[in-house]
Design a protein around this motif. Structure first.
Motif, PDB file in Angstrom:
ATOM      1  N   VAL A 167    -159.266  -7.124 -16.588  1.00 42.48           N
ATOM      2  CA  VAL A 167    -158.269  -8.139 -16.218  1.00 42.48           C
ATOM      3  C   VAL A 167    -157.171  -8.209 -17.265  1.00 42.48           C
ATOM      4  CG1 VAL A 167    -157.907 -10.609 -15.853  1.00 42.48           C
ATOM      5  CG2 VAL A 167    -159.893  -9.485 -14.833  1.00 42.48           C
ATOM      6  N   ALA A 168    -157.539  -8.178 -18.553  1.00 47.66           N
ATOM      7  CA  ALA A 168    -156.536  -8.254 -19.625  1.00 47.66           C
ATOM      8  C   ALA A 168    -155.603  -7.045 -19.587  1.00 47.66           C
ATOM      9  CB  ALA A 168    -157.239  -8.356 -20.973  1.00 47.66           C
ATOM     10  N   ARG A 169    -156.145  -5.851 -19.347  1.00 51.74           N
ATOM     11  CA  ARG A 169    -155.309  -4.649 -19.283  1.00 51.74           C
ATOM     12  C   ARG A 169    -154.364  -4.706 -18.087  1.00 51.74           C
ATOM     13  NH1 ARG A 169    -159.439   0.047 -19.037  1.00 51.74           N
ATOM     14  NH2 ARG A 169    -157.529   1.315 -18.942  1.00 51.74           N
ATOM     15  N   LEU A 170    -154.852  -5.218 -16.963  1.00 53.64           N
ATOM     16  CA  LEU A 170    -153.990  -5.326 -15.786  1.00 53.64           C
ATOM     17  C   LEU A 170    -152.892  -6.360 -16.000  1.00 53.64           C
ATOM     18  CD1 LEU A 170    -156.681  -5.118 -12.943  1.00 53.64           C
ATOM     19  CD2 LEU A 170    -155.016  -3.382 -13.601  1.00 53.64           C
ATOM     20  N   HIS A 171    -153.208  -7.436 -16.721  1.00 52.18           N
ATOM     21  CA  HIS A 171    -152.176  -8.436 -17.023  1.00 52.18           C
ATOM     22  C   HIS A 171    -151.053  -7.818 -17.845  1.00 52.18           C
ATOM     23  CE1 HIS A 171    -154.706 -12.336 -16.323  1.00 52.18           C
ATOM     24  NE2 HIS A 171    -154.505 -11.632 -15.230  1.00 52.18           N
ATOM     25  N   GLN A 172    -151.392  -6.911 -18.736  1.00 51.78           N
ATOM     26  CA  GLN A 172    -150.347  -6.262 -19.537  1.00 51.78           C
ATOM     27  C   GLN A 172    -149.388  -5.447 -18.678  1.00 51.78           C
ATOM     28  OE1 GLN A 172    -152.516  -3.955 -22.407  1.00 51.78           O
ATOM     29  NE2 GLN A 172    -153.102  -5.748 -23.659  1.00 51.78           N
ATOM     30  N   LEU A 173    -149.868  -5.002 -17.516  1.00 46.39           N
ATOM     31  CA  LEU A 173    -149.020  -4.237 -16.600  1.00 46.39           C
ATOM     32  C   LEU A 173    -148.350  -5.125 -15.552  1.00 46.39           C
ATOM     33  CD1 LEU A 173    -151.355  -1.164 -15.968  1.00 46.39           C
ATOM     34  CD2 LEU A 173    -149.449  -1.343 -17.565  1.00 46.39           C
ATOM     35  N   GLY A 174    -148.547  -6.432 -15.673  1.00 49.36           N
ATOM     36  CA  GLY A 174    -147.932  -7.356 -14.719  1.00 49.36           C
ATOM     37  C   GLY A 174    -148.719  -7.558 -13.442  1.00 49.36           C
ATOM     38  N   ILE A 175    -149.947  -7.075 -13.383  1.00 47.02           N
ATOM     39  CA  ILE A 175    -150.800  -7.261 -12.195  1.00 47.02           C
ATOM     40  C   ILE A 175    -151.704  -8.455 -12.458  1.00 47.02           C
ATOM     41  CG2 ILE A 175    -152.494  -6.189 -10.664  1.00 47.02           C
ATOM     42  CD1 ILE A 175    -151.455  -3.471 -11.581  1.00 47.02           C
ATOM     43  N   GLU A 176    -151.366  -9.594 -11.869  1.00 44.97           N
ATOM     44  CA  GLU A 176    -152.082 -10.827 -12.165  1.00 44.97           C
ATOM     45  C   GLU A 176    -152.736 -11.441 -10.929  1.00 44.97           C
ATOM     46  OE1 GLU A 176    -149.283 -13.416 -13.976  1.00 44.97           O
ATOM     47  OE2 GLU A 176    -149.166 -12.257 -15.847  1.00 44.97           O
ATOM     48  N   ARG A 177    -152.333 -11.011  -9.736  1.00 41.06           N
ATOM     49  CA  ARG A 177    -152.842 -11.595  -8.505  1.00 41.06           C
ATOM     50  C   ARG A 177    -153.603 -10.556  -7.695  1.00 41.06           C
ATOM     51  NH1 ARG A 177    -152.555 -17.035  -9.218  1.00 41.06           N
ATOM     52  NH2 ARG A 177    -150.645 -17.506 -10.349  1.00 41.06           N
ATOM     53  N   VAL A 178    -154.497 -11.051  -6.838  1.00 38.63           N
ATOM     54  CA  VAL A 178    -155.295 -10.162  -6.005  1.00 38.63           C
ATOM     55  C   VAL A 178    -154.398  -9.343  -5.087  1.00 38.63           C
ATOM     56  CG1 VAL A 178    -157.072 -10.063  -4.216  1.00 38.63           C
ATOM     57  CG2 VAL A 178    -157.306 -11.686  -6.114  1.00 38.63           C
ATOM     58  N   GLY A 179    -153.373  -9.973  -4.535  1.00 37.21           N
ATOM     59  CA  GLY A 179    -152.466  -9.252  -3.657  1.00 37.21           C
ATOM     60  C   GLY A 179    -151.761  -8.104  -4.367  1.00 37.21           C
ATOM     61  N   GLN A 180    -151.428  -8.281  -5.642  1.00 32.81           N
ATOM     62  CA  GLN A 180    -150.799  -7.203  -6.401  1.00 32.81           C
ATOM     63  C   GLN A 180    -151.769  -6.045  -6.607  1.00 32.81           C
ATOM     64  OE1 GLN A 180    -149.753  -9.813  -9.720  1.00 32.81           O
ATOM     65  NE2 GLN A 180    -147.571  -9.408  -9.320  1.00 32.81           N
ATOM     66  N   LEU A 181    -153.035  -6.364  -6.848  1.00 33.47           N
ATOM     67  CA  LEU A 181    -154.034  -5.315  -6.999  1.00 33.47           C
ATOM     68  C   LEU A 181    -154.207  -4.548  -5.698  1.00 33.47           C
ATOM     69  CD1 LEU A 181    -156.310  -3.863  -8.517  1.00 33.47           C
ATOM     70  CD2 LEU A 181    -157.837  -5.739  -7.846  1.00 33.47           C
ATOM     71  N   ALA A 182    -154.237  -5.262  -4.567  1.00 31.32           N
ATOM     72  CA  ALA A 182    -154.421  -4.603  -3.271  1.00 31.32           C
ATOM     73  C   ALA A 182    -153.275  -3.667  -2.938  1.00 31.32           C
ATOM     74  CB  ALA A 182    -154.584  -5.656  -2.180  1.00 31.32           C
ATOM     75  N   ALA A 183    -152.094  -3.917  -3.502  1.00 37.03           N
ATOM     76  CA  ALA A 183    -150.926  -3.087  -3.197  1.00 37.03           C
ATOM     77  C   ALA A 183    -150.838  -1.834  -4.050  1.00 37.03           C
ATOM     78  CB  ALA A 183    -149.651  -3.926  -3.367  1.00 37.03           C
ATOM     79  N   GLN A 184    -151.719  -1.669  -5.038  1.00 29.21           N
ATOM     80  CA  GLN A 184    -151.640  -0.516  -5.934  1.00 29.21           C
ATOM     81  C   GLN A 184    -152.133   0.763  -5.245  1.00 29.21           C
ATOM     82  OE1 GLN A 184    -150.225  -0.751  -9.072  1.00 29.21           O
ATOM     83  NE2 GLN A 184    -149.806  -2.813  -8.263  1.00 29.21           N
ATOM     84  N   PRO A 185    -151.479   1.902  -5.533  1.00 26.22           N
ATOM     85  CA  PRO A 185    -151.999   3.192  -5.041  1.00 26.22           C
ATOM     86  C   PRO A 185    -153.394   3.442  -5.608  1.00 26.22           C
ATOM     87  CG  PRO A 185    -149.750   3.419  -5.868  1.00 26.22           C
ATOM     88  CD  PRO A 185    -150.220   2.058  -6.281  1.00 26.22           C
ATOM     89  N   ARG A 186    -154.312   3.782  -4.781  1.00 25.74           N
ATOM     90  CA  ARG A 186    -155.715   3.811  -5.192  1.00 25.74           C
ATOM     91  C   ARG A 186    -156.047   4.981  -6.123  1.00 25.74           C
ATOM     92  NH1 ARG A 186    -160.236   0.757  -2.393  1.00 25.74           N
ATOM     93  NH2 ARG A 186    -159.089  -1.125  -1.835  1.00 25.74           N
ATOM     94  N   ALA A 187    -155.560   6.158  -5.810  1.00 24.84           N
ATOM     95  CA  ALA A 187    -155.983   7.335  -6.587  1.00 24.84           C
ATOM     96  C   ALA A 187    -155.583   7.214  -8.057  1.00 24.84           C
ATOM     97  CB  ALA A 187    -155.401   8.596  -5.960  1.00 24.84           C
ATOM     98  N   PRO A 188    -154.312   6.941  -8.382  1.00 23.04           N
ATOM     99  CA  PRO A 188    -153.987   6.813  -9.812  1.00 23.04           C
ATOM    100  C   PRO A 188    -154.638   5.593 -10.457  1.00 23.04           C
ATOM    101  CG  PRO A 188    -152.071   6.340  -8.425  1.00 23.04           C
ATOM    102  CD  PRO A 188    -153.114   6.906  -7.533  1.00 23.04           C
ATOM    103  N   PHE A 189    -154.803   4.523  -9.691  1.00 22.03           N
ATOM    104  CA  PHE A 189    -155.451   3.325 -10.259  1.00 22.03           C
ATOM    105  C   PHE A 189    -156.895   3.643 -10.629  1.00 22.03           C
ATOM    106  CE2 PHE A 189    -157.762  -0.612 -10.276  1.00 22.03           C
ATOM    107  CZ  PHE A 189    -156.888  -1.523 -10.844  1.00 22.03           C
ATOM    108  N   ARG A 190    -157.586   4.370  -9.757  1.00 23.15           N
ATOM    109  CA  ARG A 190    -158.985   4.692 -10.006  1.00 23.15           C
ATOM    110  C   ARG A 190    -159.133   5.577 -11.241  1.00 23.15           C
ATOM    111  NH1 ARG A 190    -159.856   6.256  -5.384  1.00 23.15           N
ATOM    112  NH2 ARG A 190    -160.878   4.403  -4.515  1.00 23.15           N
TER     113      ARG A 190
END
Length: 468
Positions: free
Chosen positions: A154-177
């Motif tokens: 969660v802390a690493r994602l906050h550094q990238l500006g991803i703070e909400r569930v909807g923002q996480l759902a919108a991320q491209p899966r392959a590079p995120f994984r």
């Protein structure tokens, strides 16, 4: 206070400590430096887990499927049992009310998936019900921690500006994984219902239960019905040996993927009639999702009462004392709890107080309505005002207007004077009503009363329709 490696940390804080800025995970040294004279108690996680397990067993009264979510949570699968409590909203309200009455602060929510329910239950407003299929929209604006993602991620994602569930759902899966691993995406899919989340449901303390295992998975509705009939017969024999009858029965189908499907039914009186039980469950089998197949079925009587053997009626005109109970069970299953009742007499002078709703099979109290006093077939409560015209003061009206329609009276009987109940309030000490049964030109009959003599400005009211 708990040990976290070489550090002593706060495992939990009460409301007063929270208000002073103390938080779980804070070092004991820092907490004691902030609050002089801080009272700390050694944590006992084993005792806490045992207490949570006891609470889970208590929650089996609401559903046969309850799982632990340590350290503070419980999962309750309510899909097949909510109807016994008047629906999900009433179940949720009653559960929270009883927990609060026991001194426990609780937040609860209902959703299609365990992850969504976990997230919504931790919002400031308790008692939320997420509409079917709406968990994605509800979760979109919530912070990432509600997905039970690791704090470091969660802390690493906050550094990238991803703070909400909807923002996480919108991320491209392959590079995120590749960058963050599978954990966050798995939690997201579980919360949205795109991936299963197996739960370790507790085995209830079933002392009256039967079980069937199948060499090949089953799933056809007619096959499930035959299984229920076999289980009902076996359970009925066990209850008969013990001279018991069941008041609540839990049926659990275990699918090949490990996901259980539960259905519960209740009876108005203790029962061990296998045909009756199978018929009740047949009404609920449409709720069972067999998935890719079911390989085990269990039926348990989780609430039992003594039920001795009785003589079966020998003559055709004998009344079966259990016949009404069977009918009540079937109707209650279809209409819902609380929809069936009977009118019971109450010793009261005022007609609207002389009747109350009781359970269909509630025993008689010995009270009865006064003999020789006719009452209408339908009582209007509260009485509705009418405009009445009487040729002679304090006599029956010659005509009256109700709901905008004028009715001419062709026959009348009365008055029947009813006095107020002085022991209830001072206002009723001198109150009385004069009731009249009247018939209009169409043959319709009404029950009218005036609440004071005409000279004192008494008003007319309609209190009933039809004859007793």
């Amino acid at each position: 206070m708990a040990q976290d490696g070489p550090r002593r940390v706060l495992a939990a804080v009460d409301r007063a400590a929270w208000g002073l800025g103390l938080r779980p995970g804070m070092s004991a040294a820092e907490a004691q430096s902030r609050v002089a004279g801080l009272v700390v108690v050694e944590a006992a996680p084993e005792d806490d887990l045992a207490g949570l397990a006891r609470l889970a067993d208590w929650c089996l009264a609401y559903s046969p499927l309850v799982a632990l979510d340590p350290p503070l949570g419980l999962w309750i699968e309510s899909a097949g049992a909510a109807h016994l409590h008047g629906g999900e909203a009433r179940l949720l309200a009653d559960l929270c009310r009883r927990l609060r009455a026991g001194g426990l602060a609780a937040r609860a929510a209902v959703a299609d998936t365990p992850g969504a329910a976990w997230a919504v239950a931790r919002l400031p407003r308790a008692g939320r019900i997420v509409a079917p299929g709406r968990q994605g929209a509800v979760l979109a604006e919530l912070p990432l921690w509600v997905l039970r993602v690791e704090a470091g991620t969660v802390a690493r994602l906050h550094q990238l500006g991803i703070e909400r569930v909807g923002q996480l759902a919108a991320q491209p899966r392959a590079p995120f994984r590749l960058r963050f691993g599978e954990g966050a995406l798995r939690r997201l899919d579980q919360a949205l219902g795109h991936a299963p989340e197996p739960l370790a449901y507790r085995a209830p303390p079933e002392t009256h239960a039967v079980r069937l295992a199948f060499p090949e998975p089953i799933g056809a509705p007619e096959t499930l019905a035959r299984v229920v009939a076999r289980l009902s017969e076996a359970l009925a024999q066990d209850l008969e040996r013990r001279a018991l009858g069941g008041r609540r029965f839990d049926l659990v189908f275990v699918r090949v993927d490990g996901a259980p499907q539960a259905v519960s039914v209740g009876t108005a009186r203790p029962s061990r009639d296998p045909r009756h039980l199978a018929g009740l469950f047949a009404e609920r089998l449409s709720l069972v999702d067999p998935g890719h197949g079911i390989d085990e079925a269990r039926l348990a009587a989780v609430r039992v009462e003594p039920l001795d053997a009785r003589q079966i009626a020998a003559l055709a005109d004998d009344t079966d004392p259990d016949g009404m109970a069977l009918l009540v069970d079937r109707l209650a299953l279809r209409l819902g709890p609380g929809r069936l009742f009977r009118a019971a007499p109450v010793e009261s002078e005022w007609p609207e107080r002389a009747v109350r709703r009781v359970a269909p099979l509630a025993p008689a109290t010995g009270a009865s309505w006064p003999a020789g006093l006719p009452r209408p077939g339908r009582l209007i409560d509260p009485p509705e005002p009418v405009v009445a015209l009487a040729a002679v003061p304090d006599a029956p009206p010659g005509a009256f207007t109700w709901r905008g329609a004028r009715r001419r009276v062709v026959a009348a009987d009365g008055p029947e004077r009813v006095f107020g109940e002085w022991w209830r309030s001072d206002a009723e000490a001198s109150a009385f009503r004069d009731y009249y049964r009247v018939e209009d030109e169409s043959g319709a009959r009404y029950w009218l009363f005036r609440d004071a003599p005409a000279a004192e400005g008494g008003r007319w009211w309609l209190h009933g329709l039809g004859e007793a």
